[in-house]
Structure formats: C-alpha cells, structure tokens
Write an enzyme that holds these catalytic residues in place. Structure first.
Site, PDB file in Angstrom:
ATOM      1  N   SER A 122      32.415 -26.565  -3.367  1.00  0.00           N
ATOM      2  CA  SER A 122      32.262 -25.469  -2.435  1.00  0.00           C
ATOM      3  C   SER A 122      33.204 -24.299  -2.780  1.00  0.00           C
ATOM      4  CB  SER A 122      32.541 -26.200  -0.942  1.00  0.00           C
ATOM      5  OG  SER A 122      32.231 -25.117   0.098  1.00  0.00           O
ATOM      6  N   HIS A 145      27.122 -24.894  -3.817  1.00  0.00           N
ATOM      7  CA  HIS A 145      26.128 -24.859  -3.248  1.00  0.00           C
ATOM      8  C   HIS A 145      26.348 -23.514  -2.138  1.00  0.00           C
ATOM      9  CE1 HIS A 145      29.051 -26.103   0.049  1.00  0.00           C
ATOM     10  NE2 HIS A 145      29.317 -26.964  -0.492  1.00  0.00           N
TER      11      HIS A 145
END
Length: 239
Positions: A122, A145
C-alpha cells in the site's frame, strides 16, 4: 582520583548505550559509525502500520510519523550525518502520513538507500522508492493497490474527487522516484485478475525490479555498499 574519573567515564558510556537502546526501542532509529570509512550513517526503521492522526491500538506495531519527521529534519541539519539507510517492512497505513514521510526522505540532501524486507504494501510502495537507490530482498513482497477508505464514506462527488487526487499524488510520486511508467503503474494497481477479493497486484522480489519499481535485488550488504558509494561520490564531487 583516577579510579573516580574512570568510574564516571564508565557510567557516562553506560548512559549513552542506554539512550541508544531506548531510541531504537521507541523510534526504531540508530546512528552507526563503526564502519571501514568512518561514515556516520543514520538507520531508520519503518515497520508495522504507518500511524497517522489517529492512534492505533496498543497491540499494533506502528511507525509514528510524529516521531519520524523530526528525526529526518535532524538528519538534514546534523552535518555529521553523511547518509541514511531506510529498512522497511510495512503493511501500509495512513496515506497522508506515509506520503509525508516519503516526501521528507526524498527531499534530503544526504544520500539515501532503501531496503525492503518482508513487505512494502500500500503506502509502503512510495516509501520503498523514496531514496536515491532502492533494494528488495528476494522474498519480500509489494502489494500495489488503489486507495482504500476505512469507516463510513459519503458517496458524493467531492469525496470521489479527493480520493482521485490522492491516488494521482501517489502514482506521480512513485513514478518520479522509480523507473516504472505511469501507464504500467496504473495497470498493476488496477489489476482485477490477481487478487481474489480486491483490485491490485502482488510483486515478489525480482518481479518488483523487473516492473521498474525497485532498482535492485539485494540485502543489507548490498545496501550498505551502495550507500558508501553514494557518499564517496558526493564527497568527490564537492572537492
């Protein structure tokens, strides 16, 4: 008198060692200087979850941005510090706090090397590429993501626009500090074929290098060697 002075020196050295141990315990930071070059290297640990404006539970291992930012300012202003080595093993966390740390590291004038150990997920992705050179160990993973929002989010245009702008900031920063192109970054970030219940991609070791996110596969030895080379180059350039 000599015995008293010797005792006082031993107590002073003990207090210094205790202070160093406490610094590592609380902030995951340490100054290293016992190397072949005698360079003073600042070691920064970014682990667990990046904690932002909200405090996480006592059982959660965190990196607190209010601890990291002042230390990075010290690295910049302390002329005795000649390089920074960042060790990362993070699941991500607060986007604003993580990006603030990444921007701060990227703006330092001293050479910076990052080493990804375990995971850089992340917001850990821009943190992994914010130095002058980046390494990843063969078994480390990067989960790339889109931004995830926790809690209740109002489904209104303004919120979606804010999330889009934040997403663009992360993509822009990552691409500017690595070799990956924006189109490729978006492709792996919005991949719908790899994660069963989510959007994104998992990159392991060499794959992260192949995609252009990380510069090299290597460990602590390679990271130190690269940092020494960068410091040497900077010193030779300033002569």
């Amino acid at each position: 008198m000599d015995q008293i002075n010797k005792r006082e020196q031993e107590l002073c050295e003990t207090e210094i060692e205790q202070a160093k141990a406490e610094q590592v315990k609380e902030n995951g930071q340490l100054n290293l200087s016992d190397n072949a070059y005698g360079y003073k290297i600042h070691l920064l640990n970014i682990i667990g979850e990046i904690e932002g404006h909200q405090c996480l539970g006592p059982a959660t291992k965190t990196t607190k941005y209010e601890h990291v930012l002042p230390e990075l300012a010290k690295v910049e202003e302390d002329k005795s510090i000649e390089g920074l080595l960042v060790l990362l093993n993070t699941v991500g966390g607060d986007v604003e706090a993580g990006l603030a740390i990444a921007e701060m590291i990227a703006s330092l004038s001293v050479p910076v090397v990052t080493l990804l150990l375990g995971g850089g997920h992340s917001i850990g992705v821009p943190l992994s590429v914010c130095g002058d050179h980046s390494f990843i160990v063969p078994t480390a993973t990067m989960v790339v993501h889109p931004i995830r929002m926790n809690g209740t989010v109002l489904g209104v245009k303004h919120n979606y626009e804010y999330i889009d702008k934040m997403q663009d900031r992360i993509i822009s920063f990552t691409c500017c500090h690595s070799k990956i192109k924006e189109v490729d970054m978006k492709k792996i970030m919005f991949n719908t074929n790899e994660l069963a219940k989510d959007v994104g991609s998992v990159l392991v070791g060499k794959e992260a290098v192949k995609k252009g996110l990380i510069d090299e596969v290597g460990g602590i030895r390679e990271a130190f060697s690269c940092l020494y080379s960068l410091i040497n180059h900077k010193k030779n350039s300033s002569i």
